[in-house]
Write a protein that holds these residues in place. Sequence first.
Motif, PDB file in Angstrom:
ATOM      1  N   ARG A  51      11.514  -1.655  -6.601  1.00 41.31           N
ATOM      2  CA  ARG A  51      11.255  -2.269  -7.745  1.00 41.31           C
ATOM      3  C   ARG A  51      10.057  -3.177  -7.851  1.00 41.31           C
ATOM      4  O   ARG A  51       9.852  -3.864  -8.406  1.00 41.31           O
ATOM      5  CB  ARG A  51      12.735  -2.769  -8.864  1.00 41.31           C
ATOM      6  CG  ARG A  51      13.655  -1.596  -9.128  1.00 41.31           C
ATOM      7  CD  ARG A  51      14.806  -2.668  -9.559  1.00 41.31           C
ATOM      8  NE  ARG A  51      14.945  -3.578 -10.949  1.00 41.31           N
ATOM      9  CZ  ARG A  51      15.576  -4.907 -10.985  1.00 41.31           C
ATOM     10  NH1 ARG A  51      16.062  -4.371 -10.093  1.00 41.31           N
ATOM     11  NH2 ARG A  51      15.214  -5.647 -12.131  1.00 41.31           N
ATOM     12  N   GLU A  52      10.523  -4.056  -6.506  1.00 41.73           N
ATOM     13  CA  GLU A  52       9.822  -5.155  -6.007  1.00 41.73           C
ATOM     14  C   GLU A  52       8.442  -4.466  -5.724  1.00 41.73           C
ATOM     15  O   GLU A  52       7.395  -5.284  -6.478  1.00 41.73           O
ATOM     16  CB  GLU A  52      10.118  -6.013  -4.859  1.00 41.73           C
ATOM     17  CG  GLU A  52      10.736  -7.412  -5.259  1.00 41.73           C
ATOM     18  CD  GLU A  52      10.647  -8.118  -5.659  1.00 41.73           C
ATOM     19  OE1 GLU A  52       9.459  -8.379  -5.890  1.00 41.73           O
ATOM     20  OE2 GLU A  52      11.568  -8.647  -6.685  1.00 41.73           O
ATOM     21  N   SER A  53       8.418  -3.658  -5.527  1.00 43.38           N
ATOM     22  CA  SER A  53       6.865  -2.453  -5.224  1.00 43.38           C
ATOM     23  C   SER A  53       6.518  -2.541  -6.203  1.00 43.38           C
ATOM     24  O   SER A  53       5.192  -2.380  -6.688  1.00 43.38           O
ATOM     25  CB  SER A  53       6.752  -1.532  -3.908  1.00 43.38           C
ATOM     26  OG  SER A  53       7.876  -0.270  -4.560  1.00 43.38           O
ATOM     27  N   LYS A 247      -4.711   1.646  -7.131  1.00 44.46           N
ATOM     28  CA  LYS A 247      -5.605   2.455  -6.373  1.00 44.46           C
ATOM     29  C   LYS A 247      -5.220   4.020  -6.452  1.00 44.46           C
ATOM     30  O   LYS A 247      -3.529   4.099  -7.061  1.00 44.46           O
ATOM     31  CB  LYS A 247      -5.287   2.077  -4.422  1.00 44.46           C
ATOM     32  CG  LYS A 247      -6.145   1.052  -4.272  1.00 44.46           C
ATOM     33  CD  LYS A 247      -5.575   0.356  -2.984  1.00 44.46           C
ATOM     34  CE  LYS A 247      -4.650  -0.002  -3.350  1.00 44.46           C
ATOM     35  NZ  LYS A 247      -4.155  -0.943  -2.087  1.00 44.46           N
ATOM     36  N   LEU A 248      -4.744   4.918  -5.487  1.00 45.95           N
ATOM     37  CA  LEU A 248      -4.435   6.518  -5.865  1.00 45.95           C
ATOM     38  C   LEU A 248      -2.691   6.313  -5.095  1.00 45.95           C
ATOM     39  O   LEU A 248      -1.548   6.363  -5.783  1.00 45.95           O
ATOM     40  CB  LEU A 248      -5.507   7.361  -5.104  1.00 45.95           C
ATOM     41  CG  LEU A 248      -4.481   8.410  -5.855  1.00 45.95           C
ATOM     42  CD1 LEU A 248      -4.583   8.869  -7.707  1.00 45.95           C
ATOM     43  CD2 LEU A 248      -5.794   9.379  -5.114  1.00 45.95           C
ATOM     44  N   ALA A 249      -2.940   4.900  -3.821  1.00 40.42           N
ATOM     45  CA  ALA A 249      -1.827   4.923  -3.486  1.00 40.42           C
ATOM     46  C   ALA A 249      -0.430   4.339  -4.193  1.00 40.42           C
ATOM     47  O   ALA A 249       1.110   3.973  -3.925  1.00 40.42           O
ATOM     48  CB  ALA A 249      -1.701   4.075  -2.076  1.00 40.42           C
ATOM     49  N   ASP A 250      -1.082   3.885  -4.771  1.00 39.75           N
ATOM     50  CA  ASP A 250      -0.008   3.014  -6.199  1.00 39.75           C
ATOM     51  C   ASP A 250       0.735   3.663  -7.465  1.00 39.75           C
ATOM     52  O   ASP A 250       1.837   3.569  -7.657  1.00 39.75           O
ATOM     53  CB  ASP A 250      -0.856   2.258  -6.948  1.00 39.75           C
ATOM     54  CG  ASP A 250      -1.753   0.744  -6.729  1.00 39.75           C
ATOM     55  OD1 ASP A 250      -1.017   0.866  -5.167  1.00 39.75           O
ATOM     56  OD2 ASP A 250      -2.497  -0.030  -6.415  1.00 39.75           O
ATOM     57  N   VAL A 251       0.338   5.073  -6.909  1.00 38.86           N
ATOM     58  CA  VAL A 251       0.844   6.125  -7.971  1.00 38.86           C
ATOM     59  C   VAL A 251       2.074   5.951  -8.048  1.00 38.86           C
ATOM     60  O   VAL A 251       3.059   6.669  -8.226  1.00 38.86           O
ATOM     61  CB  VAL A 251      -0.304   7.099  -8.454  1.00 38.86           C
ATOM     62  CG1 VAL A 251       0.364   8.506  -8.796  1.00 38.86           C
ATOM     63  CG2 VAL A 251      -1.205   6.969  -9.173  1.00 38.86           C
ATOM     64  N   PRO A 252       2.286   7.596  -6.439  1.00 40.07           N
ATOM     65  CA  PRO A 252       3.611   7.562  -5.820  1.00 40.07           C
ATOM     66  C   PRO A 252       5.059   6.664  -6.200  1.00 40.07           C
ATOM     67  O   PRO A 252       6.157   6.738  -6.816  1.00 40.07           O
ATOM     68  CB  PRO A 252       4.022   8.094  -4.808  1.00 40.07           C
ATOM     69  CG  PRO A 252       1.759   7.958  -4.637  1.00 40.07           C
ATOM     70  CD  PRO A 252       1.280   6.949  -4.819  1.00 40.07           C
ATOM     71  N   PRO A 253       4.794   4.993  -5.767  1.00 38.08           N
ATOM     72  CA  PRO A 253       6.024   4.588  -5.889  1.00 38.08           C
ATOM     73  C   PRO A 253       6.101   4.518  -7.588  1.00 38.08           C
ATOM     74  O   PRO A 253       7.430   4.593  -8.346  1.00 38.08           O
ATOM     75  CB  PRO A 253       5.245   2.920  -5.641  1.00 38.08           C
ATOM     76  CG  PRO A 253       4.447   3.088  -4.958  1.00 38.08           C
ATOM     77  CD  PRO A 253       3.882   4.480  -5.361  1.00 38.08           C
TER      78      PRO A 253
END
Lengths: 476, 250
Positions: A51-53, A247-253
């Motif tokens: 949740r923090e991320s 970013k694309l890396a933001d999608v998974p979390p």
Amino acid sequence: MANNIGFDFTQNVSRALKDKQLRKNFKFAMGNFILKRQQIFPDKNETERLRESGKAIKKRALSKLPHLLEQLEEKCTRNGIQVHWAETTAEANQHVLRIMQAHSATRLVKGKSMVSEEMGLNEFLDQNGIEATETDLGEFIIQLNNEKPSHIIVPAIHKNKKQIAQIFHQKIPATPYTEDVEALNAIARKTLRQKFFDAQIGLSGVNMAVAETGTLCLVENEGNGRMCTTVPPVHIAVMGLEKVVEKLADVPPLLRLLTGSATGQLITTYVNMITSPRKNGEKDGPKEVHLIILDNGRSEILADPELRQTLQCIRCGTCLNHCPVYTRIGGHAYGFVYPGPIGKILNPQVEGLKKAGILATASSLCEACAEVCPVKIPIPQLLRRLRNEAYTREPSCTVKECGCQQNLIDSLAWKGWEVINTRSRLNAIGRKIMGVVGSKIPPLGPLKLWNRYRIPPKFARKSLHQLVKEQGVENE
Amino acid sequence: MKEYPEKPDTVYYFGTCLIDMFYPQAGMAGLNLIRREGIRVIFPQEQTCCGQPAYNSGFFKEAKKVALQQIRLFAEDYPIVVPSGSCAGMMKHHYPYLFAEDSNLDAVKRFSNRIVELSEFLVQVLKIKLEDRGRPVKVTWHSSCHALREMGVIEDSKSLIRQLKNVELVELLNENECCGFGGTFAVKQPDISGAMVADKVEDIRQTGASRLLAGDCGCLINISGAMEYQNLPVKGQHLAEFIWERIDGK
């Protein structure tokens, strides 16, 4: 946000509370959602980290939103996606209409989209002679029955099996009555299949748009979203401008948080990542993709550093599932497109405090929503802020129609409360008086409302202050 | 992990306005439980209310004035024990928000840092030992929203009940769901609040308990009032008062 003509919240609430079937349907469904979420997030510390991320990703995106939106437009355009900006829902509707007209299109299939609800798109298209068909099963059901969604992600959650069977039987020609879930699914599938083939344009929402790559992410479980975005030759995606991530890396979390919070799934059956229309040599996919980015008051919310947190929302609906108020009155009673805790903070900001401010009073501030929000929006804190703005007219206020609830009775009552509670002598006298006459207060005003469901509490003859003094407890 | 102070010689006691008016015996019981451990308790007579009613209703200015009045009364560096999760949450977590842009912020934070809820103080700081002298009884427990979600002290409260050997604690269905009090919410949205407390009473009925215990008197005036209204013969009681009764004040 349509659907609130003659909006009378108190009346809506009273009607909803009397509907025993409705309350049963909601209690059952919300209980299930709560359980499923618990099962998918079993480790408290791990969930907290996640949740923090999620919060950090959304905060970062909001902190550079104008830049990210420009980047998104640039990347999308380069990928062949046509981007359209809409300051208002009317502008967004016009964009859809123009695209439809450019293709001489009269039939549209829709994947689930809350922004399209916010736009009142179906009614608008209907007025312009265009048939819009909802293809999400829940949306399909309520469209047949001419209703609005009662929940952000499960729009027909207020209906049980029998009610759905009845609707299918009555509204779909030549459909025999059946309560068999498989059979009901088959009826919907068969009816919709033809609509997919016939549609000239498909419309969808957007769960996340990635600025870095110009990618539109869309999650769903039924495959209808993929059909809407790939079968018709033209795809229109509509999104609120807060849906952009860096970013694309933001999608998974965020995806993990979204599906876990919404339906208790590790991942949805379908995750669509749309980055361009059909390219030369490719055999499928739409020939045109349009992205309509809607503001509708969001940039004003963004301007306030505290209220901005409203825009962190990823529309998972878990605050609804956990809300004791929502569970009892259901989504329709709220009278706006977005119900539940998120609606209580969003609608008053978008629609103004005069029209929607009352929603902010419909919370006991129990904090169940804040406890589960995947991006940690402090909903109770924002509710208090909205309540404060409703009674305050100061330069620091940023919400539309701030101060609209200011009135002499409330102002005097709270001023009186302040005076009694800042002057200890007066307070002591008040305590003594209430100890003697407190139980004889006539049941008027707030006490009358209290007594509707309870016996009033009894004032003690001796207050704690007196008892403490008598027992020789030190004063300082 | 929360950090707790060493066992102090002296503490302040903030009685809360609801206890003051409606449940003074609960307030006394909490105070006596602390004194029982040989600790000096100071009760500033000029204390009134934490300010939460106005704060939650949107009247921040009025709430701040009342809050400041309390802060000034608790000037020494002693822990401030509060027999309510809700008032403790207000003073610990919401005062710093309310005074975020105020010149008093440092003083406010020093005050807020010293706030301890009664159950956690008894368990974590005093490590209190209880000897049950009462007859067998079946009780159930209601978790108040703010004791649960703001103060995080529910396990401490329940551990106190579990120390009492003749007390059977029956878990309440939907224990973590709000009872519908919410201060002015109960009269601003009377029907929603009424529906919430009616459901709570039904869950309590199902436990077969003869007492409902809670650590917050806001919940108690709501739930007890509704139980009485529905003629359910269950007594609502503050945990401190219940414990004091069980140990016979010894």
